[in-house]
Each structure stands twice: as structure tokens, then as C-alpha cells.
Design an enzyme around this catalytic site. Structure first.
Site, PDB file in Angstrom:
ATOM      1  N   ASN A  83      -6.178 -10.155  -2.049  1.00  0.00           N
ATOM      2  CA  ASN A  83      -6.921 -10.824  -0.993  1.00  0.00           C
ATOM      3  C   ASN A  83      -8.209 -10.053  -0.693  1.00  0.00           C
ATOM      4  O   ASN A  83      -8.494  -9.038  -1.328  1.00  0.00           O
ATOM      5  CB  ASN A  83      -6.045 -10.962   0.258  1.00  0.00           C
ATOM      6  N   HIS A 113      -8.171  15.264  -4.143  1.00  0.00           N
ATOM      7  CA  HIS A 113      -9.015  16.456  -4.144  1.00  0.00           C
ATOM      8  C   HIS A 113      -8.177  17.673  -3.787  1.00  0.00           C
ATOM      9  O   HIS A 113      -7.156  17.547  -3.112  1.00  0.00           O
ATOM     10  CB  HIS A 113     -10.156  16.296  -3.131  1.00  0.00           C
ATOM     11  N   THR A 163       3.224   7.363   0.543  1.00  0.00           N
ATOM     12  CA  THR A 163       2.970   8.717   0.049  1.00  0.00           C
ATOM     13  C   THR A 163       3.997   9.178  -0.981  1.00  0.00           C
ATOM     14  O   THR A 163       3.826  10.221  -1.592  1.00  0.00           O
ATOM     15  CB  THR A 163       2.961   9.728   1.211  1.00  0.00           C
ATOM     16  N   ARG A 178       8.676   4.280   4.663  1.00  0.00           N
ATOM     17  CA  ARG A 178      10.077   4.603   4.369  1.00  0.00           C
ATOM     18  C   ARG A 178      10.866   3.298   4.318  1.00  0.00           C
ATOM     19  O   ARG A 178      10.412   2.263   4.836  1.00  0.00           O
ATOM     20  CB  ARG A 178      10.645   5.553   5.396  1.00  0.00           C
TER      21      ARG A 178
END
Length: 184
Positions: A83, A113, A163, A178
Site C-alpha cells: 500500500n 549501523h 526485532t 511478540r
């Protein structure tokens, strides 16, 4: 391909301001700009630009605006839909399965980084591949971080930050994302 390109796609530290990498990003930005300026009814022109960006034909449907770093490291499955306002930063591979839906504002970023400020200031960067399974739906403004794998049939709630890996057949949400419940 240059040494920096090889380092980049293999997950090693690389210099993103290498002349070849800079030129390839610039080329992708030009194609994205053209794609983003086409009228939605100019389907053949949009498909041609997408094929040029990806380096192969695709039945993907991507709404403008769309942005990526290189395009050539994107592997989009059948019936992929993105989208408005999605960004896929692809110094490393982003492999997306079939029937995947991205809501507005999704960011999938393989680049990262160093934590060390000296190395970061020196321009060092690395990238880790991201894999998204089949029949996945990422809600509005989801961010997917480097190195993550999302299993088949996963739904990720709006605003979540992924993550770590998410198992197949789950509804996930939060920061960090989660498992909330299984998909039934």
C-alpha cells in the site's frame, strides 16, 4: 560487482558511499521517482518500471509512493501488494513469499549501523537479510528490523516493531512485536 557490493550482500561491513553502491542507489531512486510519478491507470508503464527496478517481471501491485535502496535485492512472491508509503531498504536480500500484504507506511530495513560511534562516523554499515513467508499481513506502520524471519500466515498489528523472528500461524503486535495468539 565491486568488493563493497560483495561485502554488502554477504552481510559483512561495507562502505555505503562506495562509488558503485552510490550509483546503484541513485539509479534505483530515479526509477522509484518515475514509478511514483506515473498515473495509476498507466499500468503497463508501471509494470515496466517495476521490472526494471527488480531486474525481473513481477505481478506485484505497489501503490505510490514507494521507495527502496537498490531494488535488485528484492524478491517478491506472487500477488504481492504494498500500500501507499512503503519503504524497503535492500542492501541485503528481502525475500517475500506469495500473497503478502503490506499496509500503508510499512518499513522493511536490512541495513544497520555499528553501535560504536567512531565506526558509525567512519561510514561503516552492514546489512542482514529479511525473509517473510507466505500469506503474511503487515499492518500500517510496521517496521521490520535487519535479520528477521517472519513465518507463514503471520499477522503483525499496526505500529509494531519486529526485532526478532516471528513463528508461523501467529498474530503478533507490540514494540518489540511478540506473539499475541495463534491464527485459527
Amino acid at each position: 560487482m565491486s568488493e563493497q557490493w560483495q561485502k554488502m550482500v554477504s552481510g559483512q561491513n561495507y562502505q555505503p558511499w562506495d562509488a558503485e553502491l552510490t550509483a546503484k542507489r541513485q539509479q534505483a531512486k530515479v526509477i522509484c521517482h518515475r514509478f511514483n510519478q506515473t498515473c495509476p491507470s498507466e499500468e503497463s508503464q508501471r509494470r515496466a518500471l517495476l521490472a526494471q527496478l527488480l531486474g525481473q517481471e513481477s505481478d506485484a501491485h505497489i501503490e505510490a509512493p514507494f521507495h527502496c535502496d537498490y531494488g535488485s535485492n528484492l524478491k517478491l512472491g506472487k500477488r504481492f501488494y504494498a500500500n501507499h508509503g512503503c519503504t524497503l531498504l535492500d542492501p541485503a536480500a528481502i525475500v517475500i513469499g506469495d500473497d503478502v500484504l503490506l499496509a500503508p507506511g510499512v518499513v522493511i530495513a536490512t541495513a544497520t549501523h555499528p553501535i560504536d560511534p567512531e565506526r558509525r562516523a567512519a561510514g561503516e554499515e552492514s546489512a542482514q537479510a529479511i525473509t517473510i513467508g507466505n500469506r503474511v499481513w503487515l499492518g500500517a506502520n510496521v517496521s521490520v528490523c535487519p535479520g528477521v524471519t517472519i513465518g507463514d500466515n503471520v499477522v503483525v498489528g499496526a505500529g509494531s516493531v519486529v526485532t526478532r523472528d516471528l513463528p508461523a500461524n501467529t498474530v503478533c503486535a507490540g514494540n518489540p512485536a511478540r506473539v499475541i495468539r495463534p491464527v485459527e
